[in-house]
Design a protein around this motif. Structure first.
Motif, PDB file in Angstrom:
ATOM      1  N   ILE A  22       0.841  -1.209   0.000  1.00  0.00           N
ATOM      2  CA  ILE A  22       0.000   0.000   0.000  1.00  0.00           C
ATOM      3  C   ILE A  22       0.871   1.252   0.000  1.00  0.00           C
ATOM      4  O   ILE A  22       0.623   2.207  -0.739  1.00  0.00           O
ATOM      5  N   LEU A  23       1.896   1.246   0.824  1.00  0.00           N
ATOM      6  CA  LEU A  23       2.743   2.439   0.937  1.00  0.00           C
ATOM      7  C   LEU A  23       3.573   2.677  -0.321  1.00  0.00           C
ATOM      8  O   LEU A  23       4.000   3.801  -0.581  1.00  0.00           O
ATOM      9  N   ARG A  24       3.792   1.651  -1.096  1.00  0.00           N
ATOM     10  CA  ARG A  24       4.590   1.830  -2.328  1.00  0.00           C
ATOM     11  C   ARG A  24       3.737   2.287  -3.503  1.00  0.00           C
ATOM     12  O   ARG A  24       4.263   2.572  -4.579  1.00  0.00           O
ATOM     13  N   GLU A  25       2.445   2.322  -3.350  1.00  0.00           N
ATOM     14  CA  GLU A  25       1.535   2.844  -4.370  1.00  0.00           C
ATOM     15  C   GLU A  25       1.768   2.234  -5.751  1.00  0.00           C
ATOM     16  O   GLU A  25       1.776   2.952  -6.766  1.00  0.00           O
ATOM     17  N   GLY A  26       2.025   0.952  -5.781  1.00  0.00           N
ATOM     18  CA  GLY A  26       2.158   0.273  -7.065  1.00  0.00           C
ATOM     19  C   GLY A  26       3.490   0.463  -7.762  1.00  0.00           C
ATOM     20  O   GLY A  26       3.632   0.094  -8.937  1.00  0.00           O
ATOM     21  N   ALA A  27       4.464   1.017  -7.060  1.00  0.00           N
ATOM     22  CA  ALA A  27       5.790   1.177  -7.687  1.00  0.00           C
ATOM     23  C   ALA A  27       6.337  -0.199  -8.057  1.00  0.00           C
ATOM     24  O   ALA A  27       6.171  -1.156  -7.299  1.00  0.00           O
ATOM     25  N   PRO A  28       6.971  -0.317  -9.215  1.00  0.00           N
ATOM     26  CA  PRO A  28       7.492  -1.633  -9.603  1.00  0.00           C
ATOM     27  C   PRO A  28       8.611  -2.071  -8.668  1.00  0.00           C
ATOM     28  O   PRO A  28       9.356  -1.247  -8.145  1.00  0.00           O
ATOM     29  N   GLU A  29       8.704  -3.379  -8.472  1.00  0.00           N
ATOM     30  CA  GLU A  29       9.800  -3.915  -7.665  1.00  0.00           C
ATOM     31  C   GLU A  29      11.095  -3.765  -8.461  1.00  0.00           C
ATOM     32  O   GLU A  29      11.113  -3.909  -9.680  1.00  0.00           O
ATOM     33  N   ARG A  30      12.165  -3.492  -7.741  1.00  0.00           N
ATOM     34  CA  ARG A  30      13.423  -3.219  -8.430  1.00  0.00           C
ATOM     35  C   ARG A  30      14.242  -4.472  -8.723  1.00  0.00           C
ATOM     36  O   ARG A  30      15.163  -4.449  -9.495  1.00  0.00           O
ATOM     37  N   SER A  31      13.946  -5.564  -8.022  1.00  0.00           N
ATOM     38  CA  SER A  31      14.804  -6.739  -8.179  1.00  0.00           C
ATOM     39  C   SER A  31      14.028  -7.926  -8.696  1.00  0.00           C
ATOM     40  O   SER A  31      12.836  -8.057  -8.467  1.00  0.00           O
ATOM     41  N   ASP A  32      14.751  -8.795  -9.350  1.00  0.00           N
ATOM     42  CA  ASP A  32      14.178 -10.043  -9.825  1.00  0.00           C
ATOM     43  C   ASP A  32      14.088 -11.008  -8.653  1.00  0.00           C
ATOM     44  O   ASP A  32      15.088 -11.314  -8.010  1.00  0.00           O
ATOM     45  N   THR A  33      12.911 -11.481  -8.349  1.00  0.00           N
ATOM     46  CA  THR A  33      12.772 -12.405  -7.217  1.00  0.00           C
ATOM     47  C   THR A  33      12.581 -13.844  -7.688  1.00  0.00           C
ATOM     48  O   THR A  33      12.407 -14.729  -6.877  1.00  0.00           O
ATOM     49  N   LEU A  34      12.608 -14.037  -8.987  1.00  0.00           N
ATOM     50  CA  LEU A  34      12.346 -15.386  -9.508  1.00  0.00           C
ATOM     51  C   LEU A  34      13.620 -16.220  -9.431  1.00  0.00           C
ATOM     52  O   LEU A  34      14.294 -16.487 -10.426  1.00  0.00           O
ATOM     53  N   ARG A  35      13.962 -16.606  -8.229  1.00  0.00           N
ATOM     54  CA  ARG A  35      15.161 -17.427  -8.041  1.00  0.00           C
ATOM     55  C   ARG A  35      14.735 -18.694  -7.311  1.00  0.00           C
ATOM     56  O   ARG A  35      13.640 -18.799  -6.796  1.00  0.00           O
ATOM     57  N   GLY A  36      15.634 -19.660  -7.298  1.00  0.00           N
ATOM     58  CA  GLY A  36      15.306 -20.950  -6.698  1.00  0.00           C
ATOM     59  C   GLY A  36      15.397 -20.931  -5.187  1.00  0.00           C
ATOM     60  O   GLY A  36      14.915 -20.006  -4.542  1.00  0.00           O
ATOM     61  N   GLU A  37      16.014 -21.950  -4.646  1.00  0.00           N
ATOM     62  CA  GLU A  37      16.170 -22.099  -3.197  1.00  0.00           C
ATOM     63  C   GLU A  37      16.874 -20.873  -2.612  1.00  0.00           C
ATOM     64  O   GLU A  37      17.856 -20.387  -3.176  1.00  0.00           O
ATOM     65  N   ILE A  38      16.389 -20.406  -1.498  1.00  0.00           N
ATOM     66  CA  ILE A  38      17.029 -19.243  -0.872  1.00  0.00           C
ATOM     67  C   ILE A  38      18.248 -19.710  -0.088  1.00  0.00           C
ATOM     68  O   ILE A  38      18.162 -20.643   0.717  1.00  0.00           O
ATOM     69  N   SER A  39      19.366 -19.051  -0.327  1.00  0.00           N
ATOM     70  CA  SER A  39      20.560 -19.387   0.453  1.00  0.00           C
ATOM     71  C   SER A  39      20.759 -18.348   1.549  1.00  0.00           C
ATOM     72  O   SER A  39      20.669 -17.144   1.300  1.00  0.00           O
ATOM     73  N   PHE A  40      21.014 -18.845   2.758  1.00  0.00           N
ATOM     74  CA  PHE A  40      21.199 -17.974   3.918  1.00  0.00           C
ATOM     75  C   PHE A  40      22.667 -17.976   4.333  1.00  0.00           C
ATOM     76  O   PHE A  40      23.345 -19.002   4.235  1.00  0.00           O
ATOM     77  N   GLY A  41      23.121 -16.859   4.824  1.00  0.00           N
ATOM     78  CA  GLY A  41      24.473 -16.787   5.360  1.00  0.00           C
ATOM     79  C   GLY A  41      24.492 -15.936   6.616  1.00  0.00           C
ATOM     80  O   GLY A  41      23.835 -14.902   6.680  1.00  0.00           O
ATOM     81  N   ARG A  42      25.226 -16.412   7.597  1.00  0.00           N
ATOM     82  CA  ARG A  42      25.333 -15.653   8.851  1.00  0.00           C
ATOM     83  C   ARG A  42      26.531 -14.716   8.763  1.00  0.00           C
ATOM     84  O   ARG A  42      27.614 -15.131   8.350  1.00  0.00           O
ATOM     85  N   LEU A  43      26.336 -13.492   9.156  1.00  0.00           N
ATOM     86  CA  LEU A  43      27.442 -12.542   9.191  1.00  0.00           C
ATOM     87  C   LEU A  43      28.244 -12.754  10.467  1.00  0.00           C
ATOM     88  O   LEU A  43      27.672 -12.851  11.559  1.00  0.00           O
ATOM     89  N   MET A  44      29.562 -12.819  10.299  1.00  0.00           N
ATOM     90  CA  MET A  44      30.433 -13.115  11.435  1.00  0.00           C
ATOM     91  C   MET A  44      31.182 -11.838  11.844  1.00  0.00           C
ATOM     92  O   MET A  44      30.777 -10.743  11.519  1.00  0.00           O
ATOM     93  N   SER A  45      32.304 -12.050  12.519  1.00  0.00           N
ATOM     94  CA  SER A  45      33.168 -10.953  13.007  1.00  0.00           C
ATOM     95  C   SER A  45      32.381  -9.940  13.830  1.00  0.00           C
ATOM     96  O   SER A  45      31.867 -10.276  14.868  1.00  0.00           O
ATOM     97  N   TRP A  46      32.213  -8.744  13.292  1.00  0.00           N
ATOM     98  CA  TRP A  46      31.544  -7.696  14.068  1.00  0.00           C
ATOM     99  C   TRP A  46      30.195  -8.179  14.583  1.00  0.00           C
ATOM    100  O   TRP A  46      29.806  -7.894  15.721  1.00  0.00           O
TER     101      TRP A  46
END
Lengths: 78, 448
Positions: free
Chosen positions: B229-253
């Protein structure tokens, strides 16, 4: 993660050799006056401790001193 | 206590005639009033305005018209969103003589155009400068899972209003973790969008370079709908048509300074996702740069009030702003330069993992009586440090979604999911996957 070539864009701040002096309550009072702000004396220790924290952040930034031409500090859009 | 209705379910009931917007609105107002300011998160209830608005939604339903996808849904806003006819306090006494807002903030107008009903404004740290919502002018907001603990901040009131089930949605802001930290500490879902993605018109600024409008809720689909609703129909900027989602944990800091209560659950969560870890170089510098930018821009914005009477501000905010006034411009520009530099290089990080994650905060919410946390072995004020894991992400301008970890913990523990700029659809898909796998869950609001 970043490549060595990119890291080369970063110069070593130490080369500049300019280590900032620690602020003091006296210097805080002077700088506030120069900045045109008058605050009661009771504020000065708190301002000083916050300024020291900021100075530590600045030192962290300066230790990574980017070549000023490698990135823009301001973006203007028409 | 049973689970409160989602916004989408409320709207469905109103649209079907199973309940009325006025009843939903009155329930929310009465609940907030019964809890009181400290426990509801609200600073101001707009009973007259809300009931009028709710009645107009009901009239549309009676006439066979569709009031919108949020028909009759009560919501609140942090007290830096303009509300027509009210003073936008930004949690500060310095604003007490400000002009009344002439119109609603755009985000409010958009939600109300979709049928939602604004019921009140919510507490925050003064000007948004803090992570605890302990406000000398408007009071301390208590964590509903343990009233002796802070709610987190700066938008603590907005998180608590959702965590208690008073409203299903709050609009809030995020400068450096302002909505992500309280989402993590109170066990709700918080969306911090990509910088510039949602409309800031009519929202009192703090740090123009970093401020974003975001939302808090108990239900993922509710937040996705609010975002749409808040985006008022603005097109999405990224392609989301990808397969399995890969997750990564950020380390160090992002792995340093984690409390004992967070470490075990976070490791278990990580193990379920394949134990892939990544470094995010220069995060400490990103945090430093964010702190410098905030200090300089915040001080500049409030310079007139500091010149007029610095004693109007509560002491911690006053001292931070005054220190910010003394920063050389060169340091501010260096921080902005670093920001541009790291943003450009970060894009490659997401070629290795789709979604990165970190804790939202180091551990349980600190005690109000002693609001400190451990950082590099020292006890330091939580007010200025609870956002250690959110601050670098703000500087990078990335979107983030905070979710509560599932489990029977003494207090909520939140994780922060991060994606490439503009890829919020992927973040929502990742969050759905984690909820469906039972790794994340919004806890039932505590009784009372």
């Amino acid at each position: 993660m970043f490549g060595a070539r990119e890291e080369m864009a970063v110069t070593q701040a130490e080369a500049a050799g300019g280590k900032a002096a620690r602020p003091t309550e006296d210097s805080v009072r002077t700088r506030m006056a120069e900045a045109g702000v008058s605050a009661p004396a009771e504020c000065v220790p708190g301002v000083l401790s916050n300024l020291i924290v900021l100075q530590d952040h600045v030192a962290t930034l300066r230790a990574f001193a980017l070549d000023p031409r490698s990135a823009s500090a301001m973006r203007f859009e028409a | 206590m049973s689970l409160p209705l989602t916004a989408i379910a409320m709207a469905a009931q109103v649209r079907s005639g199973a309940t009325t917007a006025v009843d939903l609105c009155r329930d929310a107002l009465d609940h907030a009033e019964a809890l009181g300011a400290e426990r509801s998160g609200f600073t101001r209830l707009l009973r007259k305005r809300a009931l009028l608005r709710a009645a107009s939604v009901d009239k549309l339903v009676e006439a066979g018209l569709d009031p919108g996808p949020l028909a009759g849904v009560p919501f609140g806003v942090a007290d830096l969103f303009d509300v027509a006819g009210e003073i936008t306090t930004a949690g500060s006494r310095t604003r007490r003589n400000a002009a009344f807002a002439s119109r609603d903030a755009k985000a409010i107008a958009l939600l109300e155009a979709a049928g939602a009903v604004l019921v009140g404004t919510q507490n925050m740290d003064e000007l948004g400068y803090g992570f605890v919502t302990m406000n000398a002018h408007y009071g301390t907001t208590r964590n509903p899972h343990d009233p002796a603990r802070v709610a987190g901040g700066a938008a603590g009131g907005s998180a608590v209003a959702v965590a208690t089930g008073t409203v299903p949605i709050s609009l809030a802001f995020d400068t450096n973790g302002s909505l992500r930290v309280p989402a993590g500490l109170t066990g709700v879902i918080g969306l911090k969008p990509t910088y510039g993605d949602l409309p800031r018109d009519g929202v009192y600024p703090f740090v123009e370079s970093l401020d974003v409008v975001g939302a808090l809720g108990r239900d993922l689909d509710d937040l996705a709908l609010v975002r749409t609703i808040l985006r008022e129909g603005a097109p999405e900027r990224s392609d989301t048509l990808r397969g399995e989602i890969s997750f990564g944990r950020l380390m160090s800091w992002f792995d340093d300074n984690i409390s004992e209560e967070m470490r075990g659950p976070l490791d278990a969560f990580w193990a379920r996702l394949g134990r892939v870890g990544f470094e995010l170089p220069h995060s400490e510098i990103a945090r430093a740069a964010a702190s410098v930018i905030i200090a300089a821009e915040g001080a500049s914005l409030h310079r007139p009030a500091l010149e007029a009477d610095p004693m109007q501000f509560e002491p911690p905010v006053r001292e931070r702003l005054l220190a910010g006034l003394l920063l050389p411009s060169d340091d501010y520009l260096a921080a902005q330069r670093f920001r541009s530099w790291i943003q450009a290089r970060l894009r490659r990080q997401f070629e290795l993992a789709d979604v990165l994650f970190t804790p939202a905060a180091p551990g349980f919410a600190p005690l109000i009586a002693d609001p400190v946390m451990t950082f590099e072995g020292k006890s330091i004020p939580a007010r200025s440090h609870l956002g250690i894991y959110t601050q670098p992400i703000s500087l990078m301008g990335l979107p983030a979604l905070v979710l509560p970890l599932a489990g029977n913990f003494a207090m909520p523990l939140g994780i922060q999911l991060i994606s490439a700029a503009g890829n919020e659809p992927l973040l929502f898909r990742a969050a759905r996957q984690l909820i469906d796998k039972g790794l994340c869950a919004v806890p039932v609001p505590p009784a009372g």
